[in-house]
Design a protein around this motif. Sequence first.
Motif, PDB file in Angstrom:
ATOM      1  N   LYS A 252      -7.015  -2.997  -4.077  1.00 50.83           N
ATOM      2  CA  LYS A 252      -7.003  -1.696  -3.428  1.00 50.83           C
ATOM      3  C   LYS A 252      -6.556  -0.604  -4.389  1.00 50.83           C
ATOM      4  CE  LYS A 252      -6.195  -3.195   1.333  1.00 50.83           C
ATOM      5  NZ  LYS A 252      -5.312  -3.084   2.513  1.00 50.83           N
ATOM      6  N   ASP A 256      -4.768   4.402  -1.746  1.00 51.41           N
ATOM      7  CA  ASP A 256      -5.046   3.823  -0.431  1.00 51.41           C
ATOM      8  C   ASP A 256      -3.881   2.968   0.052  1.00 51.41           C
ATOM      9  OD1 ASP A 256      -7.532   5.019  -0.459  1.00 51.41           O
ATOM     10  OD2 ASP A 256      -8.532   3.263  -1.317  1.00 51.41           O
ATOM     11  N   ALA A 260      -1.886   3.909   3.452  1.00 47.81           N
ATOM     12  CA  ALA A 260      -1.859   2.907   4.525  1.00 47.81           C
ATOM     13  C   ALA A 260      -0.428   2.512   4.871  1.00 47.81           C
ATOM     14  CB  ALA A 260      -2.656   1.675   4.097  1.00 47.81           C
ATOM     15  N   GLU A 263       0.942   5.275   7.067  1.00 48.64           N
ATOM     16  CA  GLU A 263       0.275   5.331   8.368  1.00 48.64           C
ATOM     17  C   GLU A 263       0.671   4.174   9.272  1.00 48.64           C
ATOM     18  OE1 GLU A 263      -3.841   5.505   7.358  1.00 48.64           O
ATOM     19  OE2 GLU A 263      -3.868   7.703   7.222  1.00 48.64           O
ATOM     20  N   ASN A 264       1.093   3.056   8.678  1.00 44.69           N
ATOM     21  CA  ASN A 264       1.419   1.863   9.467  1.00 44.69           C
ATOM     22  C   ASN A 264       2.908   1.654   9.657  1.00 44.69           C
ATOM     23  OD1 ASN A 264      -1.277   1.029   9.914  1.00 44.69           O
ATOM     24  ND2 ASN A 264      -1.375   0.193   7.848  1.00 44.69           N
ATOM     25  N   LYS A 437      -4.484  13.968   1.633  1.00 48.01           N
ATOM     26  CA  LYS A 437      -4.540  12.636   1.027  1.00 48.01           C
ATOM     27  C   LYS A 437      -5.263  12.681  -0.318  1.00 48.01           C
ATOM     28  CE  LYS A 437      -4.626  10.286   5.516  1.00 48.01           C
ATOM     29  NZ  LYS A 437      -5.453   9.473   6.453  1.00 48.01           N
ATOM     30  N   GLY A 555       1.793  -4.984   2.775  1.00 48.91           N
ATOM     31  CA  GLY A 555       1.315  -3.606   2.819  1.00 48.91           C
ATOM     32  C   GLY A 555       2.232  -2.673   3.574  1.00 48.91           C
TER      33      GLY A 555
END
Length: 743
Positions: A252, A256, A260, A263-264, A437, A555
């Motif tokens: 990745k 990104d 991520a 966002e998570n 972003k 992640g």
Amino acid sequence: MKCTKCNAEIREGAKFCTSCGEPVAANQENAQAGTPVTETADDAQEAGEPVAEEKAAEPVQEVETPVAEEKTAENGQEAETPAEEANEVEIAPAAEASESGAADVEEEGRAEMPGAAEAESEAGAEQMAPETGEAIADMEQLAQETGEAEAGAGYAAPETGGPVPDMEQTGSAAGGPAAGMGQPVPEMNGPVPGAQQPGQGVPHYAPGVPQHGATPGTVKEGKKFGKAIIGVIAAVVVVVIAAFAALRLMEKDPKDVVIAAFENVHPKDQVYPTEELFGTSEMMKSLQTTSSEGGMTLKLSDSSEPFITQFAGSGLKMSAQNNLETKETAVNLGLLLNDMEYLNLDAYYGGEKVIIAVPEISSKAFTLDLSKDLAQQFKDSPVFGELIKQQGIDADGLALYIEELKAQTENKEDQPFNLDELLNRYKEGCKAQDNFKAALTVTKGEKQKFTMDGKEVSCKGYNTVISKDSMVDFLEDSSEFFLQDETLREDFLNQLETTVRLSELMGQSMGESLSAKELRDQTFAEAEKSAKEMIKYLDRTLDDVDMVVYVDKKGRLAALDGTTMLHIEDTDVDVKFHLELKGGSYLTQNMSGTIEMEGDGDVVTLEVQRSGKYDKKNLTDELSLSMDTGDDTFGFSYAAAYTVDDGAYDVSAKLSSNGSRILGLSAEGAVDELEKGKSFHMDIDKLKLTIEDSGYITFKGEYYLRPLEDEIKVPKGDPMDILGADLTEWIEVIQEFQAFSPF
């Protein structure tokens, strides 16, 4: 001296015939018998020649054809079965090789041929046995498989100039002479420069490379095996490189990964302990689809003030019922005095009728019928008809206003200012997030270990830069979207129209006779001006943010360290921040963070600490926020504990300054009834409000939410039409209220 084989002249001191490679006359007798001469180690050493190892107990086997050897690591036994010969080819004579090859062997002890270095790997590397393809572990075994002399043994082969294998070697698979035959064999092997047998300066030969002095003839295609090995190695290399390249391509992008991870922090599929225990979200949804009822009671139980304590048992109660099938709703508000119901207000809506009753004060049940022409009822009212005329209220407009309010209340799906829909429109229609972003700069950093879920884990670091310009652009794009969103503007306009209409109905004016649309546009213009001023201030104040973001193997965001600067008027403030998300039942259940701001010698520190645990039996949660200005400290703390078996809970919160409590609130009790996602009942044994360190007041009571159990009851009393009643009836009601005494 003359050679016994070719009758050529052999010069004195030579060991081999320079013409045919036959050994000197000292070995003629054995050579004629078909057996190579075996010298003792001492004789060989004195003569400066390589010697062959002496073998005991095993007879020399002579064969007419080459054989393939089968050896084991323990006994080195020979296979006596001749090897199968195939794929024979003719090779060109090696002109002028005999004399030079023999001379080199005589003078140097080894023959070197150009190109041999490419034919074999360096000494000590894993070798492959010709014909069989088996890996040879060391050079001694290679010598046995190729016909070269073992350590400390062997001599040059006649006619070929190559080394003669040990007497127990067949020589078939080696490219040397067959044992006892003194004849050249197929697959002449040239020497590999620099490759030596352990303990000796004896050469070994690369398969397929002609030796000096080799006799032309028919040979086996030993090159095919070498080419096959090279092909296999090349294929493996290609596969490894391709796999590595694929992994690199599949890896990745650092940007990104960082996006991520942020966002998570609160993933959509995360099930929190409160949801698992109580089914809170399911319960809230059921309120929109299932008939239900709920209520709460709070009564005074104690106080630090004696005057207040005498009212122990006094308090409030409230309850609500909603029947979705019959479209009925009922609300009760009650006042308690010394554990007795002192006063109740009952309100009911159903069958397009509104009924209100205060049974402790009046015997009437005040009714308003919405099924009839409301405007005409206002005009025909003996009391309110004349009253609205005197106040300049538009009866038709008032009736329309009430009808609109009624329609909005009944329409559960199309509610104004729907926050979820607004955010969805923002995500889909505004590019602020995507541009923000894209403006991020992320590169790989150093790894570091952190504690997550109670274990130490290694996390990858990512150097991340958020530019000031990207932050300002994000705010500008976002504010522009919200100010220009048509649905939001329409909802706001409708709300303004309702307010303006009500004001006009009541004979009042909103501003300088502006319409609702003009008021809306004016309000949004003022909001846009304020937003631009705020963004302009932030543009002067903010600076780029440099931080390292740490992400675990799953992640998840594990930690971040960052620095930036704030330009406040004439002072530059250095800002450092650190955050660790330590996980648990969910990522933020345990966490810690600090923000340190320093400017003009002053330091302000903000700190957050959170710890919690959920093990299916107990749920705990503690949170503390603190600010230290150097001169003063301020803090907020929260703690909660819940036991699954008995439903006991204990919750507390506190505001403090310089170590002293300013305000505190705590509650303890038990959830004695629970049906996940449907209903619960909670006893409040103690609800305590503390002011500073001494004053307090405590309450007790209950709270419940459950499906509707009983039919909704219409308030009792003599029906009295609010708009149809005359002045006499209203005077009686006023007298009832005046007669009621609170004490």
